[in-house]
Design a protein around this motif. Structure first.
Motif, PDB file in Angstrom:
ATOM      1  N   HIS A  28       0.823  -1.218   0.000  1.00 46.69           N
ATOM      2  CA  HIS A  28       0.000   0.000   0.000  1.00 46.69           C
ATOM      3  C   HIS A  28       0.856   1.267   0.000  1.00 46.69           C
ATOM      4  CE1 HIS A  28      -3.711  -2.302   0.884  1.00 46.69           C
ATOM      5  NE2 HIS A  28      -2.908  -3.066   1.592  1.00 46.69           N
ATOM      6  N   ASP A  67       2.134   3.145  -2.484  1.00 46.40           N
ATOM      7  CA  ASP A  67       1.699   4.205  -3.407  1.00 46.40           C
ATOM      8  C   ASP A  67       0.508   4.963  -2.849  1.00 46.40           C
ATOM      9  OD1 ASP A  67       3.701   3.487  -5.145  1.00 46.40           O
ATOM     10  OD2 ASP A  67       2.421   2.199  -6.378  1.00 46.40           O
ATOM     11  N   GLU A  68      -0.446   4.241  -2.325  1.00 46.69           N
ATOM     12  CA  GLU A  68      -1.630   4.872  -1.747  1.00 46.69           C
ATOM     13  C   GLU A  68      -1.254   5.714  -0.530  1.00 46.69           C
ATOM     14  OE1 GLU A  68      -6.017   3.561   0.066  1.00 46.69           O
ATOM     15  OE2 GLU A  68      -4.582   2.042  -0.630  1.00 46.69           O
ATOM     16  N   GLU A 125       0.427   8.966  -1.655  1.00 41.20           N
ATOM     17  CA  GLU A 125      -0.548   9.898  -2.222  1.00 41.20           C
ATOM     18  C   GLU A 125      -1.353  10.589  -1.129  1.00 41.20           C
ATOM     19  OE1 GLU A 125      -4.302   9.886  -5.386  1.00 41.20           O
ATOM     20  OE2 GLU A 125      -3.127   8.055  -5.030  1.00 41.20           O
ATOM     21  N   ARG A 126      -1.748   9.825  -0.110  1.00 42.38           N
ATOM     22  CA  ARG A 126      -2.577  10.389   0.965  1.00 42.38           C
ATOM     23  C   ARG A 126      -1.791  11.359   1.851  1.00 42.38           C
ATOM     24  NH1 ARG A 126      -6.551   8.640   4.717  1.00 42.38           N
ATOM     25  NH2 ARG A 126      -7.570   7.473   3.041  1.00 42.38           N
ATOM     26  N   VAL A 151      -4.275   2.542   5.075  1.00 34.00           N
ATOM     27  CA  VAL A 151      -3.392   3.705   4.940  1.00 34.00           C
ATOM     28  C   VAL A 151      -3.311   4.478   6.253  1.00 34.00           C
ATOM     29  CG1 VAL A 151      -3.018   5.863   3.708  1.00 34.00           C
ATOM     30  CG2 VAL A 151      -3.826   3.871   2.466  1.00 34.00           C
TER      31      VAL A 151
END
Length: 363
Positions: free
Chosen positions: A10, A12-13, A16-17, A274
């Protein structure tokens, strides 16, 4: 289920967050954990002492935030602290940062944590000098914890200190009698005033307009020092959340176990994946910040004085706890910890192998 696997799946997610909140230190920790025991460029080379079998194993990253590393570091630290134990009663004093000030830890962690150590150490030293029972030099060990058992941001420092002081003029050890050391409410008042004064000197730190008047300091008798040291060692060098506490990672939700401090029962907390990653990674300490510090009679360069005090107490009839020497612990740590799959004899660490260079022998 491993934290590193969840992070890799996770990443990449997560980036981004929390793109604007991920610090350089966090990125370094992430890179180290993702390469831990998986970097094929460098491996440790082991050879069997009973046959011709040899094997290469990926290196650990050694990062202090990695849940896979630092197990030997915990054992070594505990062994060294055991060697410093005095045959007296011990106290644990805990200084907790109030909720309203914890926001500073998110944006200025290095300055805040350094200020916490500086102020709390000065408070303990001054209270000892002004105490009628002590009135001398004391020693103590401080350990910074940044999280609660639920892994929320909850900065606090535990101090373990022997109940006594040394008068350097009279060459005398003054024993503290009873299960009372310092008034916790007075400690909290001085701790609050001095920390706020310290933080106000840093222009980059903006404190909230409304701050609680009462802060929390806990001062309690813990008997002999070994149990308290063992308690602190469990949270020192194993990462924020051990892999065995992670229960599941299903449908974008992570569940992990923790022990409730009030009921002493095992509870389960569930968070989006996340958000769970951020919960753990926000506790990565700034590079170079020491989370464990020794003061006074327990500092490294006070070994000679500490041995004199131990001798004085031994002559007075005090009973010492039998502890393993740090030197013996270090020798045991360096012994072969792998068994040959062919003959079950111990394998010996020979050195590090790199793909781009020839074999680097152990020196």
């Amino acid at each position: 289920m491993r934290f590193i696997d969840i992070l890799r799946d996770h990443l990449d997610e997560f980036n981004e967050r929390y793109q604007g909140r991920i610090t350089t230190t966090m990125r370094q920790a992430i890179h180290a954990m993702l390469s831990c025991r998986s970097n094929s460029q460098s491996t440790s080379h082991w050879a069997c002492q009973g046959c011709t079998h040899s094997a290469d194993f990926p290196l650990s990253c050694g990062h202090r935030s990695c849940p896979q590393c630092q197990h030997h570091t915990t054992q070594d630290w505990l062994a060294k602290q055991q060697a410093k134990l005095l045959p007296v009663d011990y106290f644990m004093v805990t200084f907790t940062l109030p909720f309203e000030v914890r926001v500073v830890a998110k944006y200025q962690p290095e300055r805040l944590y350094q200020a916490m150590f500086t102020v709390t150490a000065s408070v303990l030293k001054d209270f000892a000098k002004n105490s009628k029972k002590l009135a001398g030099d004391i020693g103590f060990t401080g350990v910074l914890h940044t999280h609660s058992r639920r892994r929320d941001l909850h900065p606090h420092i535990h101090f373990i200190l022997p109940a006594g002081s040394f008068n350097k003029h009279k060459k005398h050890w003054q024993k503290n009698k009873g299960k009372y050391l310092f008034n916790a409410f007075n400690l909290a008042k001085v701790w609050r005033a001095r920390l706020l004064e310290n933080l106000a000197q840093h222009p980059a730190i903006i404190l909230p307009a409304s701050l609680p008047k009462k802060w929390v300091v806990d001062c309690r008798h813990v008997g002999k020092g070994l149990p308290a040291l063992q308690y602190l060692s469990r949270y020192l060098y194993r990462g924020v959340l051990p892999d065995e506490n992670i229960v599941s990672d299903i449908d974008g939700q992570v569940c992990f176990e923790y022990e409730d401090s009030q009921t002493q029962s095992t509870e389960v907390r569930t968070l989006p994946t996340v958000q769970f990653l951020w919960l753990v990674l926000q506790h990565v300490l700034p590079k170079g910040l020491r989370r464990v510090r020794d003061y006074g009679l327990l500092r490294g360069n006070a070994k000679k004085l500490r041995l004199q005090i131990q001798l004085m107490l031994a002559v007075a009839g005090a009973q010492f706890q039998v502890t393993e020497s740090p030197i013996i612990a270090e020798v045991k740590r360096r012994l072969a910890t792998r068994r040959c799959p062919c003959c079950q004899q111990p394998m010996r660490f020979m050195g590090v192998v790199k793909r781009t260079t020839n074999f680097m022998p152990l020196t």
